[in-house]
Motif scaffolding. Structure first.
Motif, PDB file in Angstrom:
ATOM      1  N   ASP A 270      59.902 -35.996 -19.700  1.00  0.00           N
ATOM      2  CA  ASP A 270      59.738 -35.297 -18.211  1.00  0.00           C
ATOM      3  C   ASP A 270      60.958 -34.434 -18.188  1.00  0.00           C
ATOM      4  O   ASP A 270      60.701 -33.518 -17.165  1.00  0.00           O
ATOM      5  N   VAL A 271      62.107 -34.423 -18.979  1.00  0.00           N
ATOM      6  CA  VAL A 271      63.122 -33.579 -18.949  1.00  0.00           C
ATOM      7  C   VAL A 271      63.440 -32.389 -19.851  1.00  0.00           C
ATOM      8  O   VAL A 271      64.273 -31.562 -19.673  1.00  0.00           O
ATOM      9  N   TYR A 272      62.634 -32.537 -21.169  1.00  0.00           N
ATOM     10  CA  TYR A 272      62.886 -31.523 -22.173  1.00  0.00           C
ATOM     11  C   TYR A 272      61.477 -31.150 -22.535  1.00  0.00           C
ATOM     12  O   TYR A 272      60.725 -32.289 -22.923  1.00  0.00           O
ATOM     13  N   GLN A 273      61.197 -29.925 -22.597  1.00  0.00           N
ATOM     14  CA  GLN A 273      59.826 -29.256 -23.154  1.00  0.00           C
ATOM     15  C   GLN A 273      59.478 -29.741 -24.626  1.00  0.00           C
ATOM     16  O   GLN A 273      58.098 -29.910 -24.732  1.00  0.00           O
ATOM     17  N   ARG A 274      60.592 -29.823 -25.290  1.00  0.00           N
ATOM     18  CA  ARG A 274      60.310 -30.409 -26.698  1.00  0.00           C
ATOM     19  C   ARG A 274      60.631 -32.108 -26.874  1.00  0.00           C
ATOM     20  O   ARG A 274      60.854 -32.437 -28.210  1.00  0.00           O
ATOM     21  N   GLY A 275      60.510 -32.714 -25.870  1.00  0.00           N
ATOM     22  CA  GLY A 275      60.799 -34.215 -25.869  1.00  0.00           C
ATOM     23  C   GLY A 275      59.638 -35.103 -25.970  1.00  0.00           C
ATOM     24  O   GLY A 275      58.660 -34.344 -25.396  1.00  0.00           O
ATOM     25  N   LEU A 276      59.238 -35.830 -26.861  1.00  0.00           N
ATOM     26  CA  LEU A 276      58.451 -36.833 -27.279  1.00  0.00           C
ATOM     27  C   LEU A 276      58.832 -38.035 -26.633  1.00  0.00           C
ATOM     28  O   LEU A 276      59.726 -38.786 -27.459  1.00  0.00           O
ATOM     29  N   SER A 277      58.024 -38.586 -25.895  1.00  0.00           N
ATOM     30  CA  SER A 277      58.442 -40.150 -25.435  1.00  0.00           C
ATOM     31  C   SER A 277      57.265 -40.966 -26.221  1.00  0.00           C
ATOM     32  O   SER A 277      56.148 -40.671 -25.618  1.00  0.00           O
ATOM     33  N   LEU A 278      57.914 -42.029 -26.592  1.00  0.00           N
ATOM     34  CA  LEU A 278      56.788 -42.991 -27.334  1.00  0.00           C
ATOM     35  C   LEU A 278      56.881 -44.176 -26.591  1.00  0.00           C
ATOM     36  O   LEU A 278      57.874 -44.478 -26.194  1.00  0.00           O
ATOM     37  N   ASN A 279      55.783 -44.708 -26.214  1.00  0.00           N
ATOM     38  CA  ASN A 279      55.464 -45.913 -25.429  1.00  0.00           C
ATOM     39  C   ASN A 279      54.346 -46.884 -26.018  1.00  0.00           C
ATOM     40  O   ASN A 279      53.438 -46.399 -26.533  1.00  0.00           O
ATOM     41  N   VAL A 280      54.450 -48.135 -25.509  1.00  0.00           N
ATOM     42  CA  VAL A 280      53.433 -49.014 -25.828  1.00  0.00           C
ATOM     43  C   VAL A 280      53.420 -49.949 -24.678  1.00  0.00           C
ATOM     44  O   VAL A 280      54.074 -50.156 -23.817  1.00  0.00           O
ATOM     45  N   MET A 281      52.100 -50.842 -24.875  1.00  0.00           N
ATOM     46  CA  MET A 281      52.027 -51.820 -23.766  1.00  0.00           C
ATOM     47  C   MET A 281      52.695 -53.218 -24.019  1.00  0.00           C
ATOM     48  O   MET A 281      52.913 -53.974 -23.397  1.00  0.00           O
ATOM     49  N   SER A 282      52.943 -53.386 -25.409  1.00  0.00           N
ATOM     50  CA  SER A 282      53.583 -54.686 -25.718  1.00  0.00           C
ATOM     51  C   SER A 282      54.893 -55.007 -25.354  1.00  0.00           C
ATOM     52  O   SER A 282      55.196 -56.290 -25.332  1.00  0.00           O
TER      53      SER A 282
ATOM     54  N   GLN B  75      55.338 -32.158 -23.207  1.00  0.00           N
ATOM     55  CA  GLN B  75      55.062 -30.916 -22.646  1.00  0.00           C
ATOM     56  C   GLN B  75      54.291 -29.900 -23.500  1.00  0.00           C
ATOM     57  O   GLN B  75      53.790 -29.018 -22.926  1.00  0.00           O
ATOM     58  N   ASP B  76      54.693 -29.987 -24.794  1.00  0.00           N
ATOM     59  CA  ASP B  76      54.148 -28.936 -25.890  1.00  0.00           C
ATOM     60  C   ASP B  76      52.724 -29.181 -26.269  1.00  0.00           C
ATOM     61  O   ASP B  76      52.552 -30.318 -27.057  1.00  0.00           O
ATOM     62  N   ALA B  77      51.978 -28.523 -25.577  1.00  0.00           N
ATOM     63  CA  ALA B  77      50.398 -28.770 -25.964  1.00  0.00           C
ATOM     64  C   ALA B  77      50.165 -28.805 -27.303  1.00  0.00           C
ATOM     65  O   ALA B  77      49.079 -29.525 -28.161  1.00  0.00           O
ATOM     66  N   TYR B  78      50.686 -27.837 -27.994  1.00  0.00           N
ATOM     67  CA  TYR B  78      50.479 -27.491 -29.658  1.00  0.00           C
ATOM     68  C   TYR B  78      50.731 -28.613 -30.352  1.00  0.00           C
ATOM     69  O   TYR B  78      49.951 -28.968 -31.200  1.00  0.00           O
ATOM     70  N   ILE B  79      52.042 -29.067 -30.182  1.00  0.00           N
ATOM     71  CA  ILE B  79      52.343 -30.449 -31.004  1.00  0.00           C
ATOM     72  C   ILE B  79      51.374 -31.515 -30.429  1.00  0.00           C
ATOM     73  O   ILE B  79      51.001 -32.484 -31.411  1.00  0.00           O
ATOM     74  N   LEU B  80      51.121 -31.715 -29.471  1.00  0.00           N
ATOM     75  CA  LEU B  80      50.144 -33.027 -28.950  1.00  0.00           C
ATOM     76  C   LEU B  80      48.833 -32.771 -29.584  1.00  0.00           C
ATOM     77  O   LEU B  80      48.200 -33.749 -29.842  1.00  0.00           O
ATOM     78  N   SER B  81      48.419 -31.569 -29.680  1.00  0.00           N
ATOM     79  CA  SER B  81      46.984 -31.298 -30.292  1.00  0.00           C
ATOM     80  C   SER B  81      46.915 -31.510 -32.038  1.00  0.00           C
ATOM     81  O   SER B  81      46.101 -31.932 -32.405  1.00  0.00           O
ATOM     82  N   LYS B  82      48.287 -31.223 -32.438  1.00  0.00           N
ATOM     83  CA  LYS B  82      48.340 -31.630 -33.736  1.00  0.00           C
ATOM     84  C   LYS B  82      48.222 -33.208 -34.079  1.00  0.00           C
ATOM     85  O   LYS B  82      47.657 -33.747 -34.990  1.00  0.00           O
ATOM     86  N   MET B  83      49.017 -33.614 -33.246  1.00  0.00           N
ATOM     87  CA  MET B  83      49.146 -35.195 -33.260  1.00  0.00           C
ATOM     88  C   MET B  83      47.790 -36.071 -33.045  1.00  0.00           C
ATOM     89  O   MET B  83      47.474 -36.856 -33.902  1.00  0.00           O
ATOM     90  N   GLU B  84      46.961 -35.320 -32.210  1.00  0.00           N
ATOM     91  CA  GLU B  84      45.741 -35.734 -31.770  1.00  0.00           C
ATOM     92  C   GLU B  84      44.816 -35.681 -33.048  1.00  0.00           C
ATOM     93  O   GLU B  84      43.968 -36.641 -33.366  1.00  0.00           O
ATOM     94  N   ARG B  85      44.926 -34.614 -33.807  1.00  0.00           N
ATOM     95  CA  ARG B  85      43.948 -34.245 -34.896  1.00  0.00           C
ATOM     96  C   ARG B  85      44.425 -35.314 -36.095  1.00  0.00           C
ATOM     97  O   ARG B  85      43.532 -35.879 -36.606  1.00  0.00           O
ATOM     98  N   MET B  86      45.797 -35.553 -36.161  1.00  0.00           N
ATOM     99  CA  MET B  86      46.248 -36.981 -37.138  1.00  0.00           C
ATOM    100  C   MET B  86      45.685 -37.944 -36.602  1.00  0.00           C
ATOM    101  O   MET B  86      45.014 -38.824 -37.518  1.00  0.00           O
ATOM    102  N   LYS B  87      45.613 -38.284 -35.374  1.00  0.00           N
ATOM    103  CA  LYS B  87      45.071 -39.774 -34.845  1.00  0.00           C
ATOM    104  C   LYS B  87      43.842 -39.916 -35.162  1.00  0.00           C
ATOM    105  O   LYS B  87      43.307 -40.946 -35.515  1.00  0.00           O
ATOM    106  N   HIS B  88      43.110 -38.633 -34.956  1.00  0.00           N
ATOM    107  CA  HIS B  88      41.561 -38.840 -35.191  1.00  0.00           C
ATOM    108  C   HIS B  88      41.320 -38.972 -36.605  1.00  0.00           C
ATOM    109  O   HIS B  88      40.258 -39.686 -37.177  1.00  0.00           O
ATOM    110  N   TYR B  89      42.144 -38.403 -37.561  1.00  0.00           N
ATOM    111  CA  TYR B  89      41.975 -38.582 -38.918  1.00  0.00           C
ATOM    112  C   TYR B  89      42.370 -40.168 -39.524  1.00  0.00           C
ATOM    113  O   TYR B  89      41.738 -40.688 -40.372  1.00  0.00           O
ATOM    114  N   LEU B  90      43.190 -40.700 -38.649  1.00  0.00           N
ATOM    115  CA  LEU B  90      43.798 -42.074 -38.920  1.00  0.00           C
ATOM    116  C   LEU B  90      42.672 -43.157 -38.437  1.00  0.00           C
ATOM    117  O   LEU B  90      42.734 -44.225 -38.947  1.00  0.00           O
TER     118      LEU B  90
END
Length: 139
Positions: A34-46, A62-77
């Motif tokens: 929320d406070v940094y454009q290159r900040g990645l917040s990891l969270n879970v329900m557990s 906030q970085d759409a490019y890095i999220l798209s790369k992560m999404e592609r990796m997630k679909h691979y896994l």
């Protein structure tokens, strides 16, 4: 730390899986995403929400490019989350405040027991009561 990373274009991955838990009156930092454009917040329900059987987690950024790369990796896994877990996650997040209040109340009760224990064993342990979380590293 954010200013240093911003100056040098560095990403920050912050594990925020215990966010919101703490003794009554605890103050929590904002989500790094929320406070940094290159900040990645990891969270879970557990953890904070107390739902370890709901195997759902996420990363916000906030970085759409890095999220798209992560999404592609997630679909691979993996293909997808289970539908029941996604439905329970939605219900839990709609009741976020109630779940956190309940879990923080349990923490307050437990913390009093730890205070009593450490007070009886000052010759063996040195500890500081947590003020912004529930994690403690006694010596």
């Amino acid at each position: 730390m954010i200013e240093l990373c911003r100056t040098h274009g560095i990403y920050i991955l912050q594990d925020e899986i215990f966010k919101g838990l703490g003794p009554t009156g605890a103050r929590h930092l904002p989500f790094v995403a929320d406070v940094y454009q290159r900040g990645l917040s990891l969270n879970v329900m557990s953890k904070s929400y107390g739902l370890p059987g709901v195997r759902v987690g996420w990363i916000a950024c906030q970085d759409a490019y890095i999220l798209s790369k992560m999404e592609r990796m997630k679909h691979y896994l993996s293909i997808c989350n289970s539908d029941p877990s996604e439905q329970l996650t939605m219900i839990a997040l709609q009741n976020r405040d109630r779940l956190l209040q309940r879990n923080c109340a349990i923490l307050d009760e437990t913390l009093h027991k730890w205070e009593a224990f450490f007070a009886q064993h000052t010759d063996l342990f040195d500890w500081r009561r947590p003020d912004g979380s529930f994690v403690v590293f006694p010596r």
